[in-house]
Write a protein that holds these residues in place. Sequence first.
Motif, PDB file in Angstrom:
ATOM      1  N   TYR A  75      51.070  24.553  51.215  1.00 23.88           N
ATOM      2  CA  TYR A  75      49.710  25.085  51.152  1.00 23.88           C
ATOM      3  C   TYR A  75      49.617  26.168  50.063  1.00 23.88           C
ATOM      4  CZ  TYR A  75      45.264  27.053  52.634  1.00 23.88           C
ATOM      5  OH  TYR A  75      43.971  27.512  52.655  1.00 23.88           O
ATOM      6  N   PHE A  76      50.663  26.987  49.945  1.00 23.28           N
ATOM      7  CA  PHE A  76      50.669  28.087  48.975  1.00 23.28           C
ATOM      8  C   PHE A  76      50.716  27.606  47.519  1.00 23.28           C
ATOM      9  CE2 PHE A  76      52.730  31.378  52.050  1.00 23.28           C
ATOM     10  CZ  PHE A  76      51.533  31.437  52.740  1.00 23.28           C
ATOM     11  N   LEU A 134      48.368  28.599  44.632  1.00 25.75           N
ATOM     12  CA  LEU A 134      48.548  29.804  43.818  1.00 25.75           C
ATOM     13  C   LEU A 134      48.980  29.482  42.383  1.00 25.75           C
ATOM     14  CD1 LEU A 134      50.374  32.316  46.192  1.00 25.75           C
ATOM     15  CD2 LEU A 134      48.102  32.573  45.195  1.00 25.75           C
ATOM     16  N   ASN A 152      44.824  32.303  37.981  1.00 24.41           N
ATOM     17  CA  ASN A 152      45.007  33.153  36.795  1.00 24.41           C
ATOM     18  C   ASN A 152      45.913  34.323  37.163  1.00 24.41           C
ATOM     19  OD1 ASN A 152      44.778  35.126  34.853  1.00 24.41           O
ATOM     20  ND2 ASN A 152      42.551  35.297  34.969  1.00 24.41           N
ATOM     21  N   SER A 153      46.999  34.503  36.396  1.00 21.74           N
ATOM     22  CA  SER A 153      47.907  35.596  36.768  1.00 21.74           C
ATOM     23  C   SER A 153      48.086  36.569  35.622  1.00 21.74           C
ATOM     24  CB  SER A 153      49.250  35.024  37.204  1.00 21.74           C
ATOM     25  OG  SER A 153      49.783  34.257  36.165  1.00 21.74           O
ATOM     26  N   LYS A 212      46.194  39.223  35.229  1.00 17.74           N
ATOM     27  CA  LYS A 212      45.738  40.560  35.644  1.00 17.74           C
ATOM     28  C   LYS A 212      46.905  41.417  36.115  1.00 17.74           C
ATOM     29  CE  LYS A 212      41.296  38.717  37.202  1.00 17.74           C
ATOM     30  NZ  LYS A 212      40.447  39.162  36.098  1.00 17.74           N
ATOM     31  N   ASP A 213      46.667  42.744  36.123  1.00 16.32           N
ATOM     32  CA  ASP A 213      47.685  43.644  36.695  1.00 16.32           C
ATOM     33  C   ASP A 213      47.707  43.455  38.202  1.00 16.32           C
ATOM     34  OD1 ASP A 213      48.299  44.747  34.261  1.00 16.32           O
ATOM     35  OD2 ASP A 213      46.789  46.329  34.435  1.00 16.32           O
ATOM     36  N   PRO A 214      48.887  43.550  38.808  1.00 16.89           N
ATOM     37  CA  PRO A 214      48.938  43.379  40.266  1.00 16.89           C
ATOM     38  C   PRO A 214      48.280  44.532  41.029  1.00 16.89           C
ATOM     39  CG  PRO A 214      51.102  43.993  39.397  1.00 16.89           C
ATOM     40  CD  PRO A 214      50.214  43.757  38.212  1.00 16.89           C
ATOM     41  N   THR A 215      47.711  44.231  42.190  1.00 19.39           N
ATOM     42  CA  THR A 215      47.174  45.263  43.092  1.00 19.39           C
ATOM     43  C   THR A 215      48.165  45.408  44.237  1.00 19.39           C
ATOM     44  OG1 THR A 215      44.880  44.704  42.594  1.00 19.39           O
ATOM     45  CG2 THR A 215      45.261  45.844  44.676  1.00 19.39           C
ATOM     46  N   SER A 244      46.212  32.062  50.841  1.00 26.46           N
ATOM     47  CA  SER A 244      47.604  32.028  50.363  1.00 26.46           C
ATOM     48  C   SER A 244      48.069  33.422  49.968  1.00 26.46           C
ATOM     49  CB  SER A 244      47.737  31.107  49.157  1.00 26.46           C
ATOM     50  OG  SER A 244      47.316  29.820  49.496  1.00 26.46           O
ATOM     51  N   VAL A 245      47.218  34.150  49.252  1.00 31.15           N
ATOM     52  CA  VAL A 245      47.577  35.508  48.830  1.00 31.15           C
ATOM     53  C   VAL A 245      47.830  36.369  50.062  1.00 31.15           C
ATOM     54  CG1 VAL A 245      46.724  37.617  47.721  1.00 31.15           C
ATOM     55  CG2 VAL A 245      46.375  35.407  46.621  1.00 31.15           C
ATOM     56  N   MET A 296      51.077  35.515  51.853  1.00 30.25           N
ATOM     57  CA  MET A 296      52.222  35.961  51.050  1.00 30.25           C
ATOM     58  C   MET A 296      52.412  37.470  51.180  1.00 30.25           C
ATOM     59  SD  MET A 296      54.299  34.331  49.239  1.00 30.25           S
ATOM     60  CE  MET A 296      54.648  32.987  50.279  1.00 30.25           C
ATOM     61  N   TYR A 302      60.591  35.958  43.839  1.00 32.13           N
ATOM     62  CA  TYR A 302      59.732  37.142  43.855  1.00 32.13           C
ATOM     63  C   TYR A 302      58.551  37.001  42.888  1.00 32.13           C
ATOM     64  CZ  TYR A 302      58.460  42.087  43.175  1.00 32.13           C
ATOM     65  OH  TYR A 302      57.782  43.273  43.063  1.00 32.13           O
ATOM     66  N   TYR A 321      56.007  34.034  43.870  1.00 26.78           N
ATOM     67  CA  TYR A 321      55.232  34.179  45.101  1.00 26.78           C
ATOM     68  C   TYR A 321      54.627  35.568  45.275  1.00 26.78           C
ATOM     69  CZ  TYR A 321      56.809  29.617  46.749  1.00 26.78           C
ATOM     70  OH  TYR A 321      57.033  28.281  46.893  1.00 26.78           O
ATOM     71  N   TYR A 322      55.478  36.590  45.401  1.00 22.40           N
ATOM     72  CA  TYR A 322      54.951  37.923  45.728  1.00 22.40           C
ATOM     73  C   TYR A 322      54.155  38.530  44.572  1.00 22.40           C
ATOM     74  CZ  TYR A 322      54.705  42.801  47.112  1.00 22.40           C
ATOM     75  OH  TYR A 322      54.249  44.052  47.414  1.00 22.40           O
ATOM     76  N   LEU A 323      54.778  38.600  43.405  1.00 23.26           N
ATOM     77  CA  LEU A 323      54.105  39.233  42.263  1.00 23.26           C
ATOM     78  C   LEU A 323      52.840  38.466  41.871  1.00 23.26           C
ATOM     79  CD1 LEU A 323      54.411  41.677  40.425  1.00 23.26           C
ATOM     80  CD2 LEU A 323      55.592  40.210  38.783  1.00 23.26           C
ATOM     81  N   LYS A 324      52.956  37.141  41.862  1.00 21.97           N
ATOM     82  CA  LYS A 324      51.805  36.303  41.528  1.00 21.97           C
ATOM     83  C   LYS A 324      50.648  36.584  42.501  1.00 21.97           C
ATOM     84  CE  LYS A 324      49.853  32.650  39.527  1.00 21.97           C
ATOM     85  NZ  LYS A 324      50.238  31.327  39.084  1.00 21.97           N
ATOM     86  N   SER A 325      50.975  36.685  43.789  1.00 22.08           N
ATOM     87  CA  SER A 325      49.936  36.954  44.796  1.00 22.08           C
ATOM     88  C   SER A 325      49.229  38.267  44.525  1.00 22.08           C
ATOM     89  CB  SER A 325      50.551  37.005  46.198  1.00 22.08           C
ATOM     90  OG  SER A 325      51.083  35.763  46.527  1.00 22.08           O
ATOM     91  N   GLN A 326      50.003  39.290  44.163  1.00 23.18           N
ATOM     92  CA  GLN A 326      49.391  40.604  43.933  1.00 23.18           C
ATOM     93  C   GLN A 326      48.509  40.597  42.681  1.00 23.18           C
ATOM     94  OE1 GLN A 326      49.423  42.293  46.432  1.00 23.18           O
ATOM     95  NE2 GLN A 326      51.319  43.335  46.990  1.00 23.18           N
ATOM     96  N   LYS A 327      48.848  39.737  41.711  1.00 21.04           N
ATOM     97  CA  LYS A 327      47.999  39.599  40.520  1.00 21.04           C
ATOM     98  C   LYS A 327      46.700  38.885  40.875  1.00 21.04           C
ATOM     99  CE  LYS A 327      51.708  39.704  37.111  1.00 21.04           C
ATOM    100  NZ  LYS A 327      52.594  38.875  36.259  1.00 21.04           N
ATOM    101  N   VAL A 328      46.824  37.834  41.668  1.00 21.00           N
ATOM    102  CA  VAL A 328      45.624  37.088  42.071  1.00 21.00           C
ATOM    103  C   VAL A 328      44.743  37.973  42.974  1.00 21.00           C
ATOM    104  CG1 VAL A 328      44.771  35.008  43.217  1.00 21.00           C
ATOM    105  CG2 VAL A 328      46.875  34.905  41.869  1.00 21.00           C
ATOM    106  N   ARG A 329      45.407  38.832  43.741  1.00 22.18           N
ATOM    107  CA  ARG A 329      44.676  39.764  44.609  1.00 22.18           C
ATOM    108  C   ARG A 329      43.709  40.639  43.790  1.00 22.18           C
ATOM    109  NH1 ARG A 329      47.837  44.129  48.468  1.00 22.18           N
ATOM    110  NH2 ARG A 329      46.036  44.911  49.607  1.00 22.18           N
ATOM    111  N   THR A 330      44.119  41.019  42.595  1.00 22.88           N
ATOM    112  CA  THR A 330      43.254  41.821  41.724  1.00 22.88           C
ATOM    113  C   THR A 330      41.959  41.070  41.424  1.00 22.88           C
ATOM    114  OG1 THR A 330      45.226  42.806  40.765  1.00 22.88           O
ATOM    115  CG2 THR A 330      43.181  43.074  39.511  1.00 22.88           C
TER     116      THR A 330
END
Lengths: 94, 468
Positions: A32-33, A36, A40-41, A43-46, B304-305, B308, B367, B370-379
């Motif tokens: 499912y994941f 991702l 678009n990746s 951007k800076d992470p939040t 998904s974000v 994760m 990492y 999955y994790y870093l990518k999620s935090q970028k998409v979170r933005t």
Amino acid sequence: MKVENIAKLARIGLLKEETEKLEKELSSILDYFNVLKKANSKKDPTFHPSEKFIGNVFREDIPSGESPERVENIISLFPDKEGRHIKVKAILNG
Amino acid sequence: MDSLTIKGIREGLKGRRFSAKELSDFYFKKIEKEDSELGCYLELAKETALNQADKIDNLISEGLDIPSLAGVPVAVKDNILVEGLKSTASSFMLKNYISPYDASCVKRIKEEGAVVLGKTNLDEFAMGSSTENSAFKTTKNPKDKSRVPGGSSGGSAAAVSAGLCCCALGSDTGGSIRQPASFCGVFGLKPTYGAVSRYGLIAFASSLDQIGPLAKNAEDAKILFNAIKGKDKKDSTSIEMEENGEIDFKKLKIGIPKEYFGSEAKKGIEREVVSAIESAIKKIEDMGGRVEEISLPNTKYALSVYYMVSTCEASCNLARYDGIKYGLSEKGENLSEVYFNTRAKGFGAEVKRRIMLGTFALSSGYYDAYYLKSQKVRTGIKEDFEKSFKKVDAIFTPVSPTVAFKIGEKTQDPLSMYLSDIFTISANLAGIPALSVPLKTKGLPVGLQILGNYFEESKLFQIAKLLE
């Protein structure tokens, strides 16, 4: 994904049935994941939603002065102790 | 007495129509009678509650002023610490853990005169959407006892709904206040990230967790929120927030995100949910408010974000349960065996699943993907909201695509359980406030979710009042 290896990293003992069940469940969740991958990746992470409201918060490294009663409450929760210290199995050769 | 609001209690106490002690006694009797069937509470706090009630009655008999929550019977989710009571987080791991101190929010409500009745059931470590993941019991939905109350704050929501407390505290990591509020027909607020101190909350996912109120009406939710909000030096993420002003209802603009409630999205939502939300939208239009379609294009990535980020953070937060400092401690030949045995026995299936997922996503080689990518998409998810709030005052969506589901219906399929959080998780990822408002229906309760800009909780309460 090797469930047994991950369980070792997570320090969780698993029964054989649990391992087999987790293999199936985790692989369908990870499928499912895959959505991702298309995102678009650039951007800076939040890492924290409040980054823009507060920065780092510093304080002096001094005890905060909790009441002795609270300290005793915490000590009484130790699973194993010697005096007022937590008792732990040897960490070398452990 | 069980329908009294905070205001009603205040007037009753001041007018000496009843005492705080009589009120607490009434609630404990009702709990004893009705809770064996519902299962909202894990532990009651009779002695300390009656002591607190006595204090309030003394203030009143001396003719002194009483604080804002004087005598108000409050239930507290069992992952929030109340000194001297157990805080199990509904886990075997903490079955005998006695809280050594009060959480900051509990300290504040006690100072405001609230009477803590007891601790309420939840999904283990707040991981779940039905309370079925509790190690101790499944709470039933008071509106239909064959159904779940939602989760993870299911015990708190059910207790408010059944009149087994006046209002309650819960915690919300991905919808854990709002979804049970929706399923049980009560109000529930997930405040802005940082609005309420989490000191004394058993941590699940630290960049998402917030404590908030559950109540019978918007005013009570607001009073309880005002009592717990604000800067606390024990939680460095907490912020002193400013009061924001009144809404000009003539200029009120509501956004409806097409990804949540457009014609395509509605196909995946139960009919009674769609019609209840449509009536609420119409009500706003009839009152002169403007409603427009907006777009939150990154919504498709949110689930998904969320899973994760939350499982990664959980795998770190729950590393502390190792059998050494507190909680369950299983024997072993060496230190490593103590860890493995303790965590094997202490954690339930869902908690293990999430720790495993988070450990995997944070492991070397995965990492970044999955994790870093999620935090970028979170933005991107956060920016969608920031852009929208330049155009509209608030956003309406359903809280959940379904009404309360049957007990046992989703326990065999973790992914289908995760999908019940689809509308609530974005608010946690972005850090914005969101209020669940119960709507009038012919059948089971349906909740409207009102999302607002950072620290604009008071706008949400004002809009909710319009719909009451």
